[in-house]
Write a protein that holds these residues in place. Structure first.
Motif, PDB file in Angstrom:
ATOM      1  N   ILE A  14      20.980 -36.097   1.947  1.00 60.48           N
ATOM      2  CA  ILE A  14      20.281 -37.136   1.196  1.00 60.48           C
ATOM      3  C   ILE A  14      19.989 -36.659  -0.225  1.00 60.48           C
ATOM      4  O   ILE A  14      19.502 -35.547  -0.424  1.00 60.48           O
ATOM      5  CB  ILE A  14      18.982 -37.544   1.917  1.00 60.48           C
ATOM      6  N   ARG A  15      20.319 -37.543  -1.166  1.00 63.14           N
ATOM      7  CA  ARG A  15      20.072 -37.261  -2.587  1.00 63.14           C
ATOM      8  C   ARG A  15      19.363 -38.442  -3.228  1.00 63.14           C
ATOM      9  O   ARG A  15      19.646 -39.590  -2.896  1.00 63.14           O
ATOM     10  CB  ARG A  15      21.398 -37.055  -3.331  1.00 63.14           C
ATOM     11  N   ALA A  16      18.477 -38.149  -4.149  1.00 61.46           N
ATOM     12  CA  ALA A  16      17.838 -39.190  -4.951  1.00 61.46           C
ATOM     13  C   ALA A  16      18.791 -39.555  -6.091  1.00 61.46           C
ATOM     14  O   ALA A  16      19.337 -38.680  -6.757  1.00 61.46           O
ATOM     15  CB  ALA A  16      16.515 -38.699  -5.517  1.00 61.46           C
ATOM     16  N   LEU A  17      19.004 -40.855  -6.260  1.00 57.09           N
ATOM     17  CA  LEU A  17      19.819 -41.360  -7.372  1.00 57.09           C
ATOM     18  C   LEU A  17      19.061 -42.491  -8.053  1.00 57.09           C
ATOM     19  O   LEU A  17      18.193 -43.124  -7.449  1.00 57.09           O
ATOM     20  CB  LEU A  17      21.166 -41.899  -6.862  1.00 57.09           C
ATOM     21  N   ARG A  18      19.412 -42.764  -9.283  1.00 57.21           N
ATOM     22  CA  ARG A  18      18.837 -43.908  -9.975  1.00 57.21           C
ATOM     23  C   ARG A  18      19.356 -45.188  -9.328  1.00 57.21           C
ATOM     24  O   ARG A  18      20.498 -45.239  -8.881  1.00 57.21           O
ATOM     25  CB  ARG A  18      19.205 -43.897 -11.455  1.00 57.21           C
ATOM     26  N   TYR A  19      18.542 -46.224  -9.314  1.00 62.10           N
ATOM     27  CA  TYR A  19      18.946 -47.502  -8.741  1.00 62.10           C
ATOM     28  C   TYR A  19      20.127 -48.094  -9.502  1.00 62.10           C
ATOM     29  O   TYR A  19      20.923 -48.838  -8.950  1.00 62.10           O
ATOM     30  CB  TYR A  19      17.748 -48.460  -8.729  1.00 62.10           C
ATOM     31  N   SER A  20      20.275 -47.727 -10.759  1.00 59.58           N
ATOM     32  CA  SER A  20      21.377 -48.224 -11.587  1.00 59.58           C
ATOM     33  C   SER A  20      22.651 -47.398 -11.433  1.00 59.58           C
ATOM     34  O   SER A  20      23.691 -47.763 -11.997  1.00 59.58           O
ATOM     35  CB  SER A  20      20.947 -48.249 -13.061  1.00 59.58           C
ATOM     36  N   GLU A  50      13.563 -49.641 -12.669  1.00 62.33           N
ATOM     37  CA  GLU A  50      12.469 -48.733 -13.002  1.00 62.33           C
ATOM     38  C   GLU A  50      11.451 -48.602 -11.872  1.00 62.33           C
ATOM     39  O   GLU A  50      10.722 -47.624 -11.801  1.00 62.33           O
ATOM     40  CB  GLU A  50      11.762 -49.195 -14.280  1.00 62.33           C
ATOM     41  N   GLU A  51      11.394 -49.591 -10.985  1.00 55.58           N
ATOM     42  CA  GLU A  51      10.446 -49.537  -9.878  1.00 55.58           C
ATOM     43  C   GLU A  51      10.736 -48.370  -8.933  1.00 55.58           C
ATOM     44  O   GLU A  51       9.851 -47.924  -8.212  1.00 55.58           O
ATOM     45  CB  GLU A  51      10.486 -50.841  -9.078  1.00 55.58           C
ATOM     46  N   PHE A  59      14.763 -43.766  -5.037  1.00 56.60           N
ATOM     47  CA  PHE A  59      15.867 -44.385  -4.310  1.00 56.60           C
ATOM     48  C   PHE A  59      16.770 -43.272  -3.801  1.00 56.60           C
ATOM     49  O   PHE A  59      17.149 -42.379  -4.543  1.00 56.60           O
ATOM     50  CB  PHE A  59      16.657 -45.368  -5.193  1.00 56.60           C
ATOM     51  N   LEU A  60      17.083 -43.347  -2.503  1.00 58.92           N
ATOM     52  CA  LEU A  60      17.838 -42.286  -1.847  1.00 58.92           C
ATOM     53  C   LEU A  60      19.177 -42.802  -1.339  1.00 58.92           C
ATOM     54  O   LEU A  60      19.294 -43.955  -0.917  1.00 58.92           O
ATOM     55  CB  LEU A  60      17.046 -41.733  -0.660  1.00 58.92           C
ATOM     56  N   VAL A  61      20.165 -41.911  -1.357  1.00 59.70           N
ATOM     57  CA  VAL A  61      21.490 -42.202  -0.809  1.00 59.70           C
ATOM     58  C   VAL A  61      21.855 -41.074   0.136  1.00 59.70           C
ATOM     59  O   VAL A  61      21.701 -39.898  -0.197  1.00 59.70           O
ATOM     60  CB  VAL A  61      22.553 -42.353  -1.917  1.00 59.70           C
ATOM     61  N   VAL A  69      27.014 -43.299   2.502  1.00 62.04           N
ATOM     62  CA  VAL A  69      27.043 -44.138   3.707  1.00 62.04           C
ATOM     63  C   VAL A  69      25.726 -44.848   3.987  1.00 62.04           C
ATOM     64  O   VAL A  69      25.685 -45.743   4.824  1.00 62.04           O
ATOM     65  CB  VAL A  69      27.461 -43.320   4.949  1.00 62.04           C
ATOM     66  N   ALA A  70      24.646 -44.480   3.312  1.00 64.34           N
ATOM     67  CA  ALA A  70      23.339 -45.077   3.596  1.00 64.34           C
ATOM     68  C   ALA A  70      22.501 -45.077   2.322  1.00 64.34           C
ATOM     69  O   ALA A  70      22.674 -44.206   1.462  1.00 64.34           O
ATOM     70  CB  ALA A  70      22.625 -44.291   4.687  1.00 64.34           C
ATOM     71  N   SER A  71      21.604 -46.051   2.236  1.00 61.30           N
ATOM     72  CA  SER A  71      20.733 -46.097   1.066  1.00 61.30           C
ATOM     73  C   SER A  71      19.410 -46.767   1.412  1.00 61.30           C
ATOM     74  O   SER A  71      19.304 -47.486   2.403  1.00 61.30           O
ATOM     75  CB  SER A  71      21.413 -46.856  -0.084  1.00 61.30           C
ATOM     76  N   GLY A  72      18.440 -46.518   0.577  1.00 60.19           N
ATOM     77  CA  GLY A  72      17.127 -47.133   0.711  1.00 60.19           C
ATOM     78  C   GLY A  72      16.170 -46.512  -0.286  1.00 60.19           C
ATOM     79  O   GLY A  72      16.401 -45.403  -0.757  1.00 60.19           O
ATOM     80  N   GLY A  73      15.126 -47.240  -0.590  1.00 53.82           N
ATOM     81  CA  GLY A  73      14.173 -46.724  -1.552  1.00 53.82           C
ATOM     82  C   GLY A  73      12.767 -47.206  -1.258  1.00 53.82           C
ATOM     83  O   GLY A  73      12.529 -47.991  -0.345  1.00 53.82           O
ATOM     84  N   PHE A  74      11.837 -46.697  -2.039  1.00 52.40           N
ATOM     85  CA  PHE A  74      10.469 -47.201  -1.983  1.00 52.40           C
ATOM     86  C   PHE A  74       9.982 -47.383  -3.410  1.00 52.40           C
ATOM     87  O   PHE A  74      10.431 -46.723  -4.344  1.00 52.40           O
ATOM     88  CB  PHE A  74       9.527 -46.298  -1.177  1.00 52.40           C
ATOM     89  N   ARG A  75       9.075 -48.342  -3.544  1.00 48.07           N
ATOM     90  CA  ARG A  75       8.454 -48.643  -4.830  1.00 48.07           C
ATOM     91  C   ARG A  75       6.974 -48.911  -4.591  1.00 48.07           C
ATOM     92  O   ARG A  75       6.564 -49.244  -3.473  1.00 48.07           O
ATOM     93  CB  ARG A  75       9.121 -49.843  -5.492  1.00 48.07           C
ATOM     94  N   ARG A  76       6.187 -48.775  -5.633  1.00 51.19           N
ATOM     95  CA  ARG A  76       4.752 -49.028  -5.518  1.00 51.19           C
ATOM     96  C   ARG A  76       4.524 -50.496  -5.186  1.00 51.19           C
ATOM     97  O   ARG A  76       5.089 -51.381  -5.813  1.00 51.19           O
ATOM     98  CB  ARG A  76       4.051 -48.672  -6.830  1.00 51.19           C
TER      99      ARG A  76
END
Length: 170
Positions: A14-20, A50-51, A59-61, A69-76
């Protein structure tokens, strides 16, 4: 092509990536196609990249080798509360526990970011997602957000474990 998604021993990285990021955008396109197939249209809920930026979001991939193969994120969402968004596992990699692993990582990172509760919304035509969330300790909560008046949505919340919060902060 080997279907490693069904191999429970194939652990995602799992790696954090920008949503863009283009990798995230490609997974998001697949997710939107899933919404079209299940609900007849895209999810048009407004999201700002930016959220998902630290310190309030991430945001994680999940990757198998070099394949996302998978993604998801959290925001305030509110003080001490984060919202899980855009959880997705590609079709050919479902059934390998990747969503559960990604969800656990999102929870851990939300704890590290100082959140004490997570909320999320999913659709009634996504029984796999509902099963994942309920088996992961999420319970029904009041409707909220963009889809609050939709009859095809379910709303869940989970208080983050104090022991997990303490461990993440040390």
């Amino acid at each position: 092509m080997t279907r490693i998604g069904k191999d429970a021993s194939a652990e995602i990285r799992i790696r954090a990536l920008r949503y863009s990021d283009p990798v995230v955008r490609a997974l998001e396109d697949e997710l939107q196609q899933e919404y079209v197939a299940r609900y007849g249209g895209d999810d048009d809920a407004p999201i700002s990249p930016e959220e998902f930026e630290p310190p309030h979001g991430e945001f994680l991939v999940g990757f198998l080798g070099n394949e996302p193969v998978a993604s998801g994120g959290f925001r305030r969402y509110d003080t001490g509360i984060a919202e899980i968004k855009r959880m997705y596992v590609s079709h050919e990699h479902r059934g390998g526990g990747h969503a559960r692993r990604l969800l656990a990582e999102l929870e851990a990172r939300a704890v590290s970011a100082g959140y004490r509760r997570l909320v999320l919304e999913t659709g009634t035509k996504q029984p796999e997602a509902i099963a994942l969330y309920t088996s992961s300790g999420y319970s029904d909560t009041e409707p909220f957000g963009y889809h609050a008046h939709s009859h095809s949505s379910r709303y869940f919340g989970k208080d983050l474990d104090l022991a997990s919060r303490t461990a993440a902060q040390s």
